[in-house]
Scaffold this active site. Structure first.
Site, short mmCIF file in Angstrom:
data_model
loop_
_atom_site.label_atom_id
_atom_site.label_comp_id
_atom_site.label_asym_id
_atom_site.label_seq_id
_atom_site.Cartn_x
_atom_site.Cartn_y
_atom_site.Cartn_z
N ALA A 9 26.79 20.21 -4.80
CA ALA A 9 27.83 20.29 -3.77
C ALA A 9 28.25 21.72 -3.47
O ALA A 9 28.86 22.00 -2.43
CB ALA A 9 29.05 19.46 -4.19
N GLY A 11 26.15 24.24 -3.14
CA GLY A 11 25.12 24.94 -2.37
C GLY A 11 25.41 24.87 -0.88
O GLY A 11 26.35 24.19 -0.45
N THR A 77 16.12 17.84 -1.65
CA THR A 77 15.49 18.95 -2.38
C THR A 77 13.99 18.95 -2.12
O THR A 77 13.37 17.90 -2.01
CB THR A 77 15.78 18.76 -3.89
N HIS A 133 9.85 30.95 16.31
CA HIS A 133 10.83 31.24 15.25
C HIS A 133 11.29 32.69 15.35
O HIS A 133 10.67 33.51 16.03
CB HIS A 133 10.21 31.00 13.87
N HIS A 134 12.36 33.01 14.62
CA HIS A 134 12.83 34.40 14.44
C HIS A 134 11.70 35.21 13.78
O HIS A 134 10.87 34.65 13.06
CB HIS A 134 14.07 34.37 13.57
N LYS A 137 10.35 35.36 9.79
CA LYS A 137 9.60 34.28 9.14
C LYS A 137 8.29 34.83 8.58
O LYS A 137 7.60 35.60 9.24
CB LYS A 137 9.32 33.18 10.17
N THR A 144 6.08 22.98 9.57
CA THR A 144 6.29 21.83 10.44
C THR A 144 5.20 21.75 11.51
O THR A 144 4.67 20.66 11.79
CB THR A 144 7.68 21.93 11.12
#
Lengths: 247, 247, 247, 247
Positions: A9, A11, A77, A133-134, A137, A144
């Site tokens: 909790a 995190g 996780t 993406h930024h 990366k 994905t």
């Protein structure tokens, strides 16, 4: 009202989950544990569903404890390979009423994009994937996009559809992107982007575009809540959010 | 009313031009010549502005004839390198009142996209180009995208702006596109596409996207008519439509 | 090295500005004042350029003080109408060496989008605007989209271009958007959006799309720094960032 | 090899269908009838599947004749309301082995877009529809967009999902689009567009976009061929292409 416990909790994701549980009318936050807290607080607090956003090291203890106590578990996780999934299946065999949902991606939009891309892929002559993406990366393509491309390729193979046509003769190196199982994937890296994926499907005279823009980790919350509400009615192991989505 | 002559009127572009001249209130189609017709029909018909959509072989004769007769020329025919342009400049030296506009691309949207991309490029940390075409295209990237990327690169160099950042460490070959003077270009080939170009410019927290979709050669007509109306007031050689666009 | 002072440093925008000044090699943060702090700290700290992100109530004092002390000012605070701008111009008359930049929008992408839209608008048969925001926004269309549409309309009027064609006969109320000086504006409100604007310009066979995505107020920082660096060389009042952008 | 007959072969769609049948290896064009030709040529030519692209007046005769002869039928002609569909069902009752597929839209991309929109709609807080067409279109919103919005609205009602949130207080008339069963639909009319539809689905931090671009009626052909191949194995009436798409 479902009694919910959050493990991890403190995190970033765990904290977001705590806020979402608090905001939901049909869920009650019975316990919020930091990664080192004693797990038996879950039992003591009457938790029915535990949510684990901890680390690959910690998550197996959560699973072992909860399954043993008859507490259903939703796991965000990462780090689950087939060997680990088999371990979870073995734990569940002795507790057939317990449900566990392990999902690599809780963004509903991303999960639906992948499903729609796979379903549409056999009906189009061409399919390509663009992910944006930024520029910080490290990997290209993104995990994905790799997964999406492989899933598209498998669906087309299964349906006996030919590869996307491509007459390219003169090419500057790299222009046509990476070849992932026969599907071209283009990785754009531009400051200002967060995480975006686009699947382009084309036939003569028409293009179908599926796009997902992910701007914030709060996008995972609807998927987490969906899993919390569904896990009690799904004994055994469920991998991936997709199985929980109605058609 | 401007008296206009079309050379190459039987070709695909020429035919389209004839229809556009006919439809314009301020232009009169005085002559429509096939590629082999005698050019002196232009003079006889009182043509003030000739439009040439023929072939690299035929266009120089049109230019020589028209410039000699004091007829302004708008050229859509391709194949002009610096040597050829110098030849045209030499012809014009002896006829200082005549105007010639030679443009590789008459699509106003494409010309504006390139200008805007060049102007915006120095203000953003990242710039990348995506071009999308039908899968029968032979070259990748497209000539237009190459030109756009080089123009962006020159503008950034000129302004002393650093290259777009890119932390990519693990890459599947080709994923990050082609490197055109330091600007990444991605070539998508999907059935159903015609000719599309997208420039993405990004800073922290914002993205500016410039996109041009070209669906049909009729998109060249507004640019051709603009050149026909402007060429009489621009003695000498003008290369590219951009110089004719007001700011 | 320019000595910079931030007024309103404890606000959300002010705090962001402080971080950006700290990160810039050529700027030094000499003073960071909260909205109630005494302005004469600016003078004492040797500030050359002050940045004001306070409130419509407080900003006029900052301007009066700084102009009187010969300190240039960059203003991001809103609420400037013509009367207020005239007041600033009057202050500056007595201090002809001082520069003031007042900008309603520091996002370079938004400023460039508006400029490009205005420049392109006369060359296309049709123009429409779509703006997309989160559903908590109170006004529709957004102020930026209103401003963009009016700017497009003025450019087309000035160039003598007709209104965009529209044959709509049977319409469900509202389908065609709002009419802003003859330009249609569509306001989309979808959770997950932040602030986005798209201008579509079309001719037969081609579409030019200009789009700006604003995701975070950090997008204002490059524009603020640009103004800080430029204001010293621009005595008098400059309204809007656009005047600072090279062509 | 399936023996195929085209009724209305001289029409625009019919002609396109003829070319597509010719190009398909597993289909044989046994008969191509103009709208006034005698239908018994179908029987004589050994046609197994007839395709009708005629007119609302002519199509019922084709159906009566074919069903009576045991010929399966694929219908692209428009104008079927519930009364007409009931008539077809009645005809089929006496010939239980015959299959009829009646589809209002044969573009696979459009059919899939609608299905995906309906399936995704319950999982997102917000949904809006944007449709873009050429400015000669008479109705706004388009029939397809109306149908999509109603289908989305029904799916959300069925799942008990609330309306999309909207805090708009100050609105210029029309800005928020048309209200179709609680779903906002925006109709853009820009020269250069053909027929485009976009569905935006949003949750906190994520947007899923589904877009279909239809550029040419050749986009209907893959759907027509799919129906021709499938109709023989589907006795009775099938309305809409969607039922023929595998999951």
């Amino acid at each position: 009202m479902i009694e919910v416990g959050v493990v991890g909790a403190a995190g970033r994701m765990g904290g977001e989950v705590v806020r979402s549980i608090d905001a939901a009318d049909d869920l009650h936050l019975a316990a919020a544990l930091d990664i080192d807290d004693a797990l038996d607080q879950l039992e003591a607090a009457g938790v029915e569903v535990a949510i684990d956003f901890t680390s690959p090291d910690a998550v197996m203890s959560t699973l072992r404890y909860c399954i043993g106590q008859g507490i259903h578990v939703v796991v965000g996780t990462t780090g689950f390979d087939e060997a680990r999934l088999d371990e979870v299946r073995a734990m569940l065999e002795e507790h057939p009423g317990v449900g566990v949902v392990i999902a690599p991606n809780f963004a509903l939009g991303a999960v639906l994009l992948m499903r729609f891309a796979r379903e549409a892929a056999p009906y189009f002559e061409s399919v390509e994937v663009i992910e944006m993406h930024h520029p910080d990366k490290l990997d290209a393509p993104s995990g994905t996009a790799m997964h999406t491309a492989e899933s598209i390729a498998a669906a087309r193979r299964h349906a006996g559809v030919a590869s996307s046509p491509d007459a390219t003769g003169r090419m500057l190196e790299g222009a046509r992107g990476a070849d992932v199982s026969g599907v071209r994937v283009h990785s754009v890296r531009v400051r200002g982007h967060v995480a975006h994926e686009e699947v382009l499907l084309g036939n003569p005279g028409e293009i179908l575009t599926l796009r997902h823009d992910s701007l914030d980790r709060e996008s995972f919350m609807p998927g987490v809540l969906l899993a919390v509400r569904a896990v009690g009615a799904r004994p055994g192991l469920t991998v991936g959010l997709e199985a929980l989505l109605a058609r």
